[in-house]
Write an enzyme that holds these catalytic residues in place. Structure first.
Site, PDB file in Angstrom:
ATOM      1  N   ARG A  74      21.012   5.077 -35.165  1.00 21.62           N
ATOM      2  CA  ARG A  74      21.575   5.488 -36.454  1.00 21.62           C
ATOM      3  C   ARG A  74      20.588   5.257 -37.595  1.00 21.62           C
ATOM      4  NH1 ARG A  74      25.968   3.224 -40.298  1.00 21.62           N
ATOM      5  NH2 ARG A  74      27.053   5.084 -41.030  1.00 21.62           N
ATOM      6  N   ALA A 118      26.929   9.337 -44.610  1.00 20.46           N
ATOM      7  CA  ALA A 118      27.000   9.049 -43.175  1.00 20.46           C
ATOM      8  C   ALA A 118      28.361   8.427 -42.920  1.00 20.46           C
ATOM      9  CB  ALA A 118      25.878   8.096 -42.781  1.00 20.46           C
ATOM     10  N   SER A 119      29.153   9.057 -42.087  1.00 19.05           N
ATOM     11  CA  SER A 119      30.532   8.627 -41.876  1.00 19.05           C
ATOM     12  C   SER A 119      30.599   7.266 -41.185  1.00 19.05           C
ATOM     13  CB  SER A 119      31.286   9.664 -41.039  1.00 19.05           C
ATOM     14  OG  SER A 119      31.304  10.909 -41.678  1.00 19.05           O
ATOM     15  N   VAL A 120      31.757   6.630 -41.263  1.00 22.62           N
ATOM     16  CA  VAL A 120      32.007   5.363 -40.581  1.00 22.62           C
ATOM     17  C   VAL A 120      31.788   5.570 -39.074  1.00 22.62           C
ATOM     18  CG1 VAL A 120      33.738   3.601 -40.091  1.00 22.62           C
ATOM     19  CG2 VAL A 120      33.694   4.716 -42.342  1.00 22.62           C
ATOM     20  N   PRO A 121      30.948   4.765 -38.442  1.00 22.00           N
ATOM     21  CA  PRO A 121      30.631   4.993 -37.025  1.00 22.00           C
ATOM     22  C   PRO A 121      31.847   5.063 -36.106  1.00 22.00           C
ATOM     23  CG  PRO A 121      29.056   3.466 -37.965  1.00 22.00           C
ATOM     24  CD  PRO A 121      30.105   3.703 -39.020  1.00 22.00           C
TER      25      PRO A 121
END
Length: 400
Positions: free
Chosen positions: A38, A71-74
């Site tokens: 990431r 960047a979205s929450v994993p």
């Protein structure tokens, strides 16, 4: 002497944390999450911060409070990939390129024989995603600067389509780009709440088999939700859909001039127990459901009885009356010390509070139940059984 953890160690630790927190990963999604770095898509961020289960803003919005891209929450990324159920060799369209991280995960899932197209309306975001994907060895992902509402018909039909931006309506252009039997996952907003909905195309219908609460940056070009202030200081707001009627003056007068009442249901919850299903349940048969937002200033000045979640609580609006969800600690119940209820204002406060309590009780009788959502084109003549919410380009039908 403590050694600094490596990228692989942090990556595996985050996935282990997801599993521990009951994120139901498939073997393929778990493998992709443990493979793709990431931090490679978040240059300049501290390595350990890249593996915290939080969203990261990559482009601020100068015209509003929500970021233009992030960047979205994993764990949300993982949940949506499980919903998408990618198979090796799939042709995939992603709407909302973000950092490029999600496209890399999709490339891992579909494999060398598959195809991933990622589009974004923002040129800076598209360039960032393209650059990061190239650096990471995912040159086979095609990134296109494009209005997401248009899709990418040149690479259609798609086996899977994934929206990484919030949608208020199902775009007409997407219908012919998803093959019959294909799968679509999108964060869809109705009546003030957003759910990640997994749907399969069956002819002229998209039929859901899973949905989960989420929140996403809204797609540019859809503006079917309205926001109004109920006081001069703009600290109490109602968010509602364009097909709903909200009498701002009457509601403002009720908040200002009438005494609020509280009524409690029989439904109890624990401190960490989710109750967002109340909202979802209410939308399945009640067109008066909106969203209430009360800012900290409104609460500090005691302008309103405290909502369950001040920034976003389900609300029923009827003329000059309103009722919204509340949570109150009551009684010695160590496992479930809180009761759900309603606060209400206006001439129909008592009745409206009871209507909301009826939704709470319906949810309480089947707390894990979710409705089936069927989406059809707005102009379709096919009859559907259930509660219908009409939008300009689509028709949503909810059934329990």
């Amino acid at each position: 002497m403590n050694e600094t953890p490596t990228s692989a160690e942090l990556r595996n630790s985050l996935v282990d944390e997801m599993i521990l927190n009951t994120v139901d990963l498939t073997p393929a999604v778990e493998r992709a999450l443990r493979t793709v770095s990431r931090e490679a898509y978040l240059p300049g961020i501290d390595l350990q911060d890249a593996y915290v289960d939080k969203a990261v803003t990559i482009k601020e919005n100068p015209n509003g409070p929500l970021a233009l891209s992030c960047a979205s929450v994993p764990s949300v990324v993982a949940m949506m990939l499980v919903q998408l159920d990618v198979q090796p060799g799939d042709n995939i369209l992603e709407v909302g390129a973000g950092t490029g991280y999600n496209a890399a995960l999709l490339a891992e899932l579909t494999g060398a024989l598959g195809r991933v197209t990622s589009i974004d309306i923002d040129s800076d975001v598209a360039v960032h995603a393209r650059t990061m994907l190239n650096r990471s060895g995912y040159e086979r992902v095609q990134v296109i600067e494009r209005d997401g509402l248009v899709g990418a018909p040149e690479n259609a039909p798609y086996d899977r389509m994934l929206a990484a931006v919030g949608l208020w309506d199902m775009p007409t252009a997407w219908w012919e780009q998803l093959r019959d039997g294909g799968r679509l996952v999108l964060p869809l907003r109705w009546r003030g709440q957003t759910r990640s909905v997994a749907l399969t195309r069956r002819g002229n219908s998209l039929v859901s088999d899973d949905m989960a609460l989420c929140g996403f940056v809204p797609i540019i070009g859809q503006d079917g939700e309205r926001t109004v202030a109920l006081n001069a200081d703009d600290t109490i707001r109602v968010h509602y859909d364009e097909d709903q009627t909200v009498d701002v003056d009457a509601l403002s007068a009720s908040l200002r001039d009438t005494q609020g009442i509280e009524a409690l249901s029989e439904q109890r919850i624990g401190g960490e127990e989710s109750f967002d299903g109340v909202w979802l349940r209410a939308t399945a048969d009640d067109d008066r459901v909106c969203r209430l937002e009360a800012t900290p200033a409104a609460l500090d000045q005691e302008l309103i009885l405290r909502p369950a979640i001040p920034g976003r609580s389900p609300l029923l609006v009827d003329g000059g009356s309103l009722a919204y969800l509340i949570v109150r600690r009551e009684g010695a119940h160590p496992e479930r010390p809180f009761r759900l209820g309603a606060a209400a204002y206006g001439p129909r406060a008592v009745d409206l509070a009871q209507d909301l309590i009826a939704h709470i009780e319906a949810w309480g009788n089947a707390r894990t139940s979710v409705p089936r959502l069927t989406i059809t084109p707005a102009k379709t003549d096919e009859p559907t059984a259930g509660h219908v919410i009409s939008k300009p380009e689509s028709r949503l039908t909810l059934t329990y």
